[in-house]
Motif scaffolding. Structure first.
Motif, PDB file in Angstrom:
ATOM      1  N   ALA A  16       0.816  -1.222   0.000  1.00  0.00           N
ATOM      2  CA  ALA A  16       0.000   0.000   0.000  1.00  0.00           C
ATOM      3  C   ALA A  16       0.841   1.260   0.000  1.00  0.00           C
ATOM      4  N   ILE A  17       2.070   1.177   0.509  1.00  0.00           N
ATOM      5  CA  ILE A  17       2.858   2.394   0.683  1.00  0.00           C
ATOM      6  C   ILE A  17       3.215   3.011  -0.663  1.00  0.00           C
ATOM      7  N   GLY A  18       3.374   2.174  -1.697  1.00  0.00           N
ATOM      8  CA  GLY A  18       3.714   2.695  -3.006  1.00  0.00           C
ATOM      9  C   GLY A  18       2.584   3.421  -3.709  1.00  0.00           C
ATOM     10  N   LEU A  19       1.380   3.335  -3.131  1.00  0.00           N
ATOM     11  CA  LEU A  19       0.222   3.964  -3.760  1.00  0.00           C
ATOM     12  C   LEU A  19       0.069   5.432  -3.393  1.00  0.00           C
ATOM     13  N   PHE A  20       0.844   5.889  -2.409  1.00  0.00           N
ATOM     14  CA  PHE A  20       0.773   7.304  -2.043  1.00  0.00           C
ATOM     15  C   PHE A  20       1.422   8.137  -3.144  1.00  0.00           C
ATOM     16  N   PRO A  21       0.827   9.283  -3.479  1.00  0.00           N
ATOM     17  CA  PRO A  21       1.384  10.098  -4.573  1.00  0.00           C
ATOM     18  C   PRO A  21       2.837  10.528  -4.317  1.00  0.00           C
ATOM     19  N   GLU A  22       3.156  10.798  -3.032  1.00  0.00           N
ATOM     20  CA  GLU A  22       4.518  11.257  -2.737  1.00  0.00           C
ATOM     21  C   GLU A  22       5.568  10.179  -2.943  1.00  0.00           C
ATOM     22  N   MET A  23       5.132   8.934  -2.834  1.00  0.00           N
ATOM     23  CA  MET A  23       6.087   7.828  -2.933  1.00  0.00           C
ATOM     24  C   MET A  23       6.376   7.443  -4.380  1.00  0.00           C
ATOM     25  N   GLU A  24       5.563   7.942  -5.302  1.00  0.00           N
ATOM     26  CA  GLU A  24       5.751   7.525  -6.705  1.00  0.00           C
ATOM     27  C   GLU A  24       7.138   7.868  -7.224  1.00  0.00           C
TER      28      GLU A  24
END
Lengths: 268, 262
Positions: free
Chosen positions: A210-218
């Motif tokens: 789920a953590i990769g789904l945050f816009p900042e993590m892209e």
């Protein structure tokens, strides 16, 4: 001093070199916060209103229920071999819904329990940076409170990371979670209807996908050597679960029933 | 004959007739209406004080923020790192809230032009922000749902006598209040609106003669109203201040506490 400000402000706005600002969009107040205060709160007050006659009837029924349990009305003689039935303590009376006590979201805590930190405490750095990227706030290190020999844990070891969000940051995080992250997750239909601790807190758990789904993590996903799952605890001022669920559902959080529908269980 | 039970039975029969629902006087005494609102679509604009406060807190955040962990995100000596450092030089020069606290800029690589600021990457276009004022604002079209995007708009209809009120109508026998409200709205303003009603209970009431109208709050989610010629000649979506100017003084006193100031 003010003279210099006006000269430069006319030419540049803060954050112009990036095209964005670190504060909420428009700077003034988070979108979800405005929505709650201007629109949602009124609806919550209306939906939670219980007319005095209905309230009186509910109290009468509650008294009758407790009385019936005490006197064992209509029941079979108690089985001496069976332990004495516990009578649930009477529920504390929930304050009547009014404009001044409608439930609101008080605090959101995002935390990561990092088992890898047991071997090497530098593994915690990924967790700290993850939380900082995702929430925009500096993360705190959680230290162990007790010893646990099976896991080679000693008191005081750094074992996790957390961020406590309040105010505009909290609303922005919730907004992101509900509008961007949850819809992108595979096989997630919503929070279960039996969730909630009865005191106004709701917790969602996520695994490391789920953590990769945050816009900042892209943009920075590849920079992280380790990705972690995390838990989001939403603390509301609701007095009981239904009120908390009503509030969260008003903030666009999806809900699903706890039980599987009947048709599924009958499928061959 | 005149036993106690027979007398009781006679009294009971009279009592039942007394509460009959076919009594004409009851029919028009309760009416159901709808307070239909279009919620704000854009956020509230910040006033001068809020803007100044926000600028100040942005600056405080900037000068008290933790050092950006450059060595975590960028490899030492890489082009990405030097690109970021260039940007930081420009960024550091932006904060002029307190001239004395302006950080020492390492070197000014290029002249600051506002057009150069927003980097145009090859793959993505810059986001074009729509105007907060729509054409409905410009023309003053009070029937449009896209007027005054930052305000709450309420639906008012012009009745047969030419008076502006919230949509309302009678409550029939065997009908619940919220069912009557929905039905009246559909009859008066057409079935082409997707509406969510807030609960089943009223949020306010107004009196006209013998009749009391109870209003149930609703939000329009999609669609548009269409005035039914027999019941309502016109409709408008207007803000609270405009409602005060449109409806009669007596009606305003009854409904004003239901309407939001935002």
């Amino acid at each position: 001093m003010l003279g210099t400000v006006s000269r430069h402000v006319a030419a540049l706005r803060p954050g112009v070199s990036r095209g964005f600002s670190t504060g909420p969009a428009l700077g003034y107040q988070a979108r979800l916060s405005q929505y709650y205060h201007n629109t949602l709160r009124d609806d919550l007050m209306i939906l939670q209103y219980v007319p005095p006659q209905v309230r009186a009837r509910q109290e009468v029924m509650e008294e009758a229920r407790l009385k019936a349990i005490k006197e064992n009305v209509g029941g079979t003689p108690p089985n001496p071999l069976r332990k004495r039935l516990k009578v649930r303590p009477p529920k504390p009376r929930v304050a009547e819904s009014a404009a001044h006590n409608t439930p609101y979201v008080d605090k959101v805590t995002v935390h990561i329990r990092c088992r890898e930190a047991l071997q090497n405490k530098h593994n915690l750095l990924s967790a700290l940076m993850t939380l900082q990227v995702v929430t925009g706030q500096r993360a705190e290190v959680i230290k162990a409170k007790n010893d646990a020999a099976p896991w080679k844990l000693r008191k005081g070891m750094p074992i996790g990371a957390k961020v406590e969000l309040t105010g505009d940051r909290m609303y922005e995080f919730l907004d992101k979670l509900v509008e961007v992250v949850l819809p992108r997750m595979k096989e997630y239909s919503g929070l279960r209807m039996d969730s909630g601790d009865g005191m106004g807190s709701f917790t969602l758990g996520f695994d490391n996908s789920a953590i990769g789904l945050f816009p900042e993590m892209e943009m920075v996903y590849d920079m992280f050597p380790m990705v972690f799952g995390f838990a989001v605890n939403i603390k509301t001022t609701a007095g009981h679960n239904p009120a908390g669920r009503l509030l969260l559902s008003g903030l666009n959080m999806p809900f699903v029933h706890a039980r599987k529908p009947a048709t599924e269980s009958f499928m061959l | 004959m005149f036993t106690r039970t027979a007398a009781l039975r006679r009294v009971q029969r009279v009592a039942v007739r007394g509460f009959s629902t076919s009594n004409v006087a009851y029919e028009s005494s309760v009416r159901a209406g709808v307070l239909l609102q279009r919620d704000p679509i854009v956020t509230q604009p910040a006033g001068k004080f809020e803007e100044a406060t926000d600028r100040y807190f942005d600056w405080l955040q900037f000068i008290s923020a933790d050092r950006f962990p450059r060595d975590f995100f960028f490899k030492k000596g890489s082009t990405a790192e030097s690109k970021w450092m260039d940007q930081e030089d420009i960024r550091a020069g932006e904060w002029f809230f307190d001239a004395a606290s302006k950080p020492i800029v390492k070197s000014v690589k290029r002249v600051i032009h506002e057009d150069d600021m927003i980097e145009k990457s090859e793959t993505s276009k810059p986001i074009a922000i729509n105007s907060r004022e729509t054409e409905a604002d410009a023309t003053g079209n009070e029937q449009s749902l896209e007027r005054k995007l930052d305000r709450t708009l309420y639906l008012v209809v012009k009745g047969a006598q030419g008076e502006w009120t919230l949509p309302q109508g009678k409550v029939n026998d065997e009908e619940l209040l919220h069912e009557a409200a929905r039905r009246n709205l559909k009859e008066m303003c057409g079935g082409k609106m997707s509406v969510w009603m807030v609960g089943n209970g009223p949020v306010g009431h107004s009196k006209s003669g013998e009749a009391s109208t109870f209003y149930i709050k609703g939000h329009i989610l999609a669609g548009q109203a269409k005035a039914n010629e027999e019941l309502a000649s016109e409709f408008k979506w207007i803000t609270r201040e405009e409602v005060e100017k449109t409806v009669s003084a007596e009606y305003w006193l009854a409904v004003k506490d239901m309407l939001s100031t935002i």
